[in-house]
Write an enzyme that holds these catalytic residues in place. Structure first.
Site, PDB file in Angstrom:
ATOM      1  N   ASN A 230       0.854  -1.196   0.000  1.00 12.75           N
ATOM      2  CA  ASN A 230       0.000   0.000   0.000  1.00 12.75           C
ATOM      3  C   ASN A 230       0.890   1.246   0.000  1.00 12.75           C
ATOM      4  O   ASN A 230       2.108   1.139   0.005  1.00 12.75           O
ATOM      5  CB  ASN A 230      -0.964  -0.023   1.201  1.00 12.75           C
ATOM      6  CG  ASN A 230      -0.219  -0.028   2.517  1.00 12.75           C
ATOM      7  OD1 ASN A 230       0.545   0.877   2.804  1.00 12.75           O
ATOM      8  ND2 ASN A 230      -0.418  -1.071   3.310  1.00 12.75           N
ATOM      9  N   ASP A 299      -3.376  -6.168   4.793  1.00 16.39           N
ATOM     10  CA  ASP A 299      -4.382  -7.051   5.393  1.00 16.39           C
ATOM     11  C   ASP A 299      -4.502  -8.376   4.640  1.00 16.39           C
ATOM     12  O   ASP A 299      -4.964  -9.362   5.184  1.00 16.39           O
ATOM     13  CB  ASP A 299      -5.753  -6.358   5.403  1.00 16.39           C
ATOM     14  CG  ASP A 299      -5.817  -5.259   6.448  1.00 16.39           C
ATOM     15  OD1 ASP A 299      -5.221  -5.436   7.528  1.00 16.39           O
ATOM     16  OD2 ASP A 299      -6.439  -4.213   6.186  1.00 16.39           O
ATOM     17  N   LYS A 309       9.360 -16.220 -11.707  1.00 19.73           N
ATOM     18  CA  LYS A 309       8.655 -15.058 -12.239  1.00 19.73           C
ATOM     19  C   LYS A 309       7.457 -15.529 -13.067  1.00 19.73           C
ATOM     20  O   LYS A 309       7.616 -16.389 -13.937  1.00 19.73           O
ATOM     21  CB  LYS A 309       9.629 -14.262 -13.124  1.00 19.73           C
ATOM     22  CG  LYS A 309       9.019 -13.016 -13.713  1.00 19.73           C
ATOM     23  CD  LYS A 309       9.953 -12.343 -14.702  1.00 19.73           C
ATOM     24  CE  LYS A 309       9.217 -11.183 -15.365  1.00 19.73           C
ATOM     25  NZ  LYS A 309       9.771 -10.842 -16.658  1.00 19.73           N
ATOM     26  N   PHE A 342      -3.279   3.113  15.207  1.00 18.74           N
ATOM     27  CA  PHE A 342      -3.715   4.141  14.272  1.00 18.74           C
ATOM     28  C   PHE A 342      -4.999   3.652  13.610  1.00 18.74           C
ATOM     29  O   PHE A 342      -5.280   2.456  13.591  1.00 18.74           O
ATOM     30  CB  PHE A 342      -2.638   4.413  13.217  1.00 18.74           C
ATOM     31  CG  PHE A 342      -1.617   5.411  13.690  1.00 18.74           C
ATOM     32  CD1 PHE A 342      -0.709   5.082  14.688  1.00 18.74           C
ATOM     33  CD2 PHE A 342      -1.588   6.699  13.155  1.00 18.74           C
ATOM     34  CE1 PHE A 342       0.208   6.010  15.150  1.00 18.74           C
ATOM     35  CE2 PHE A 342      -0.672   7.628  13.619  1.00 18.74           C
ATOM     36  CZ  PHE A 342       0.226   7.285  14.612  1.00 18.74           C
ATOM     37  N   LYS A 356     -12.291   0.498  16.651  1.00 18.13           N
ATOM     38  CA  LYS A 356     -10.963  -0.159  16.605  1.00 18.13           C
ATOM     39  C   LYS A 356     -10.331  -0.160  17.980  1.00 18.13           C
ATOM     40  O   LYS A 356      -9.676  -1.120  18.375  1.00 18.13           O
ATOM     41  CB  LYS A 356     -10.053   0.540  15.587  1.00 18.13           C
ATOM     42  CG  LYS A 356     -10.311   0.037  14.184  1.00 18.13           C
ATOM     43  CD  LYS A 356      -9.428   0.618  13.118  1.00 18.13           C
ATOM     44  CE  LYS A 356      -9.979   0.146  11.764  1.00 18.13           C
ATOM     45  NZ  LYS A 356      -9.506   0.904  10.644  1.00 18.13           N
ATOM     46  N   LYS A 360      -9.403  -3.774  19.341  1.00 13.20           N
ATOM     47  CA  LYS A 360      -7.970  -4.112  19.385  1.00 13.20           C
ATOM     48  C   LYS A 360      -7.370  -3.876  20.768  1.00 13.20           C
ATOM     49  O   LYS A 360      -6.154  -3.896  20.913  1.00 13.20           O
ATOM     50  CB  LYS A 360      -7.227  -3.322  18.305  1.00 13.20           C
ATOM     51  CG  LYS A 360      -7.756  -3.609  16.903  1.00 13.20           C
ATOM     52  CD  LYS A 360      -6.836  -3.112  15.810  1.00 13.20           C
ATOM     53  CE  LYS A 360      -7.503  -3.328  14.457  1.00 13.20           C
ATOM     54  NZ  LYS A 360      -6.526  -3.605  13.392  1.00 13.20           N
TER      55      LYS A 360
HETATM   56  N1  CTP Z   1      -3.088  -3.331  12.097  1.00  9.26           N
HETATM   57  C1  CTP Z   1      -2.669  -4.524  12.630  1.00  9.26           C
HETATM   58  N2  CTP Z   1      -2.701  -5.653  11.850  1.00  9.26           N
HETATM   59  C2  CTP Z   1      -3.148  -5.616  10.582  1.00  9.26           C
HETATM   60  C3  CTP Z   1      -3.621  -4.387  10.048  1.00  9.26           C
HETATM   61  C4  CTP Z   1      -3.573  -3.267  10.847  1.00  9.26           C
HETATM   62  O1  CTP Z   1      -2.267  -4.585  13.792  1.00  9.26           O
HETATM   63  N3  CTP Z   1      -3.160  -6.689   9.857  1.00  9.26           N
HETATM   64  C5  CTP Z   1      -3.013  -2.159  12.960  1.00  9.26           C
HETATM   65  C6  CTP Z   1      -2.474  -0.892  12.303  1.00  9.26           C
HETATM   66  O2  CTP Z   1      -1.077  -0.786  12.474  1.00  9.26           O
HETATM   67  C7  CTP Z   1      -3.207   0.208  13.037  1.00  9.26           C
HETATM   68  C8  CTP Z   1      -4.535  -0.442  13.393  1.00  9.26           C
HETATM   69  O3  CTP Z   1      -4.330  -1.839  13.344  1.00  9.26           O
HETATM   70  O4  CTP Z   1      -2.567   0.599  14.209  1.00  9.26           O
HETATM   71  C9  CTP Z   1      -5.660  -0.076  12.472  1.00  9.26           C
HETATM   72  O5  CTP Z   1      -5.265  -0.269  11.136  1.00  9.26           O
HETATM   73  P1  CTP Z   1      -6.265  -0.011   9.931  1.00  9.26           P
HETATM   74  O6  CTP Z   1      -5.591  -0.351   8.662  1.00  9.26           O
HETATM   75  O7  CTP Z   1      -6.868   1.334  10.108  1.00  9.26           O
HETATM   76  O8  CTP Z   1      -7.417  -1.046  10.262  1.00  9.26           O
HETATM   77  P2  CTP Z   1      -7.634  -2.551   9.964  1.00  9.26           P
HETATM   78  O9  CTP Z   1      -7.650  -3.275  11.270  1.00  9.26           O
HETATM   79  O10 CTP Z   1      -6.659  -3.064   8.939  1.00  9.26           O
HETATM   80  O11 CTP Z   1      -9.106  -2.545   9.411  1.00  9.26           O
HETATM   81  P3  CTP Z   1      -9.662  -1.951   8.015  1.00  9.26           P
HETATM   82  O12 CTP Z   1      -8.488  -1.934   7.060  1.00  9.26           O
HETATM   83  O13 CTP Z   1     -10.737  -2.897   7.648  1.00  9.26           O
HETATM   84  O14 CTP Z   1     -10.173  -0.572   8.344  1.00  9.26           O
END
Ligand code: CTP
Length: 418
Positions: A230, A299, A309, A342, A356, A360
């Site tokens: 990303n 994710d 390749k 975050f 979140k 979390k």
């Molecule tokens: N995070 C994590 N593990 C993942 C993805 C994200 O621990 N696989 C953490 C990020 O570092 C951040 C928080 O979770 O501190 C929220 O990340 P975000 O990308 O906003 O949320 P997601 O949990 O990935 O949910 P979504 O993408 O569906 O909003």
């Protein structure tokens, strides 16, 4: 710890340590330049600090003036540069006046001879007399010399003596030396010296705390050359790590392969984790009290990565994905530890961030916008809203990421104190 320099905001300031260097604004620093080839790099250091807004007054030894002149420093800093105590401009006793004026003293480059004089309290010229007079202030020394001189028992003993007395020794780097040899002895990077001087002047509200800060995007391999990722640059994580280090924290930054990095600083470890699962394993074994998850871990990952390749003739039209672990959910809360997450959202920012926080098990969420007019991804600035466990919300407004990182750490420090 409200910082007036950062609060005033410097929109458009260069990203990265440039923003951290702004903490030097208005600070009074004495630079002692001694006689080695690296003296020319002291000019770069003086320029860096002056551009950051610091007031830099320089003292050169007689031998330093064989390599570079006081005029160079006066031109770069707009402040006086001194060579001798026998050419007095006024009635003041210069070494005393300068020691009263300076908030910190930095000897860069510090030769073996000057370190020996410092260690033994010799005061036979303006530079050594000044450094002895300034000993009640933070004093830093950045040695630069031939590797064998550096390794000599006498130099090692002098460095130990100085470190034992609280002088901060900024380790020399390794590489090609002016004498033609290669090894340790190169003057540390001017940026590292500048950041160390700023750190010496910064209150240490994170002293003794171990912080793990994650940064940037992870990479998920599809074949051996291609990966899914990303747009996160890692800037916010880098700024958090740098700010925590300046405030005395023992910091480990774990970043994705392309995440922005601070310069190599003592007490700031920098690790790389390629995939989200690698990031999880790295954090599982790391010792920390405060976890700040500024990374944007992928994710999803390609469900079946392919060796070699992928040729376009094979033309895969689909990439089946598997769900990655949620790192925060997978990591158990550590006793007495703090967890900061975050939330990157494209809408309903506060509401989603609050969810979140609960899901979390976080103490604090720093929410910002992903995409849209206030996009924080790969940007130099961000509008961060802090959401606390007790329901409080604090809008930090849009500001450079270093200033946002500073304010996030203020909130972490306050939680810790509560
Ligand atoms: N995070 C994590 N593990 C993942 C993805 C994200 O621990 N696989 C953490 C990020 O570092 C951040 C928080 O979770 O501190 C929220 O990340 P975000 O990308 O906003 O949320 P997601 O949990 O990935 O949910 P979504 O993408 O569906 O909003």
């Amino acid at each position: 710890m409200i910082n007036p320099v950062l609060e005033s905001g410097e929109a458009g300031a260069p990203a990265g340590p440039g923003q951290a260097l702004a903490l030097a604004a208005g600070r009074r620093l004495a630079l002692v330049v001694t006689g080695g080839v690296a003296a020319y790099k002291a000019a770069e250091l003086a320029r860096l600090l002056t551009r950051a807004g610091a007031l830099v007054r320089t003292v050169l030894t007689k031998n330093a003036a064989r390599f570079i002149t006081p005029l160079t420093f006066e031109a770069l800093t707009g402040q006086p540069a001194y060579l001798s105590q026998w050419t007095r401009r006024g009635l003041e006793i210069e070494h005393v006046a300068l020691a009263d004026w300076a908030e910190a003293a930095v000897a860069a480059p510090a030769t073996a001879n000057f370190l020996a004089k410092m260690a033994h309290g010799l005061a036979d010229d303006l530079a050594s007399t000044f450094i002895l007079t300034a000993s009640g202030r933070p004093v830093l020394a950045a040695p630069a010399m031939n590797s064998r001189m550096l390794a000599a028992p006498a130099t090692k003993a002098n460095l130990e003596t100085l470190a034992g007395r609280g002088v901060e020794i900024i380790s020399p780097a390794s590489g090609p030396l002016a004498c033609g040899e290669t090894g340790p002895g190169r003057l540390a990077d001017p940026e590292i010296i500048a950041l160390s001087a700023i750190r010496a002047l910064t209150p240490k509200d994170f002293l003794g705390r171990r912080l793990a800060v994650t940064a940037g995007s992870t990479w998920e391999s599809w074949d051996e050359l291609r990966y899914l990722t990303n747009r996160s640059s890692g800037l916010m994580g880098r700024e958090l790590a740098l700010a925590a280090w300046l405030r005395g924290g023992q910091v480990t930054l774990v970043g994705g392969p392309a995440a922005l990095r601070p310069p190599e600083l003592p007490g700031l470890a920098s690790l790389t984790a390629e995939s989200t699962r690698d990031l999880l394993s790295a954090l599982e074994t790391l010792a920390y009290d405060v976890l700040i998850m500024a990374a944007a871990p992928a994710d999803f990952r390609p469900a079946a990565p392919i060796a070699g390749k992928i040729k376009k003739e094979r033309g895969p039209t689909e990439m089946p994905l598997a769900l990655n672990p949620d790192i925060l959910k997978s990591l158990p809360r550590r006793p007495g530890g703090l967890r900061v997450g975050f939330a990157a959202e494209d809408r309903d920012i506060l509401e989603r961030a609050q969810k979140k926080l609960a899901k979390k098990d976080l103490d604090l969420v720093a929410a910002n916008e992903a995409g849209g007019p206030e996009n924080a991804f790969a940007a130099a600035e961000s509008r961060v809203r802090l959401i606390f466990r007790d329901g409080r919300i604090m809008d930090l407004g849009r500001r450079p990421k270093f200033a946002a990182a500073w304010a996030i750490l203020d909130a972490v420090a306050a939680l810790r104190a509560a």
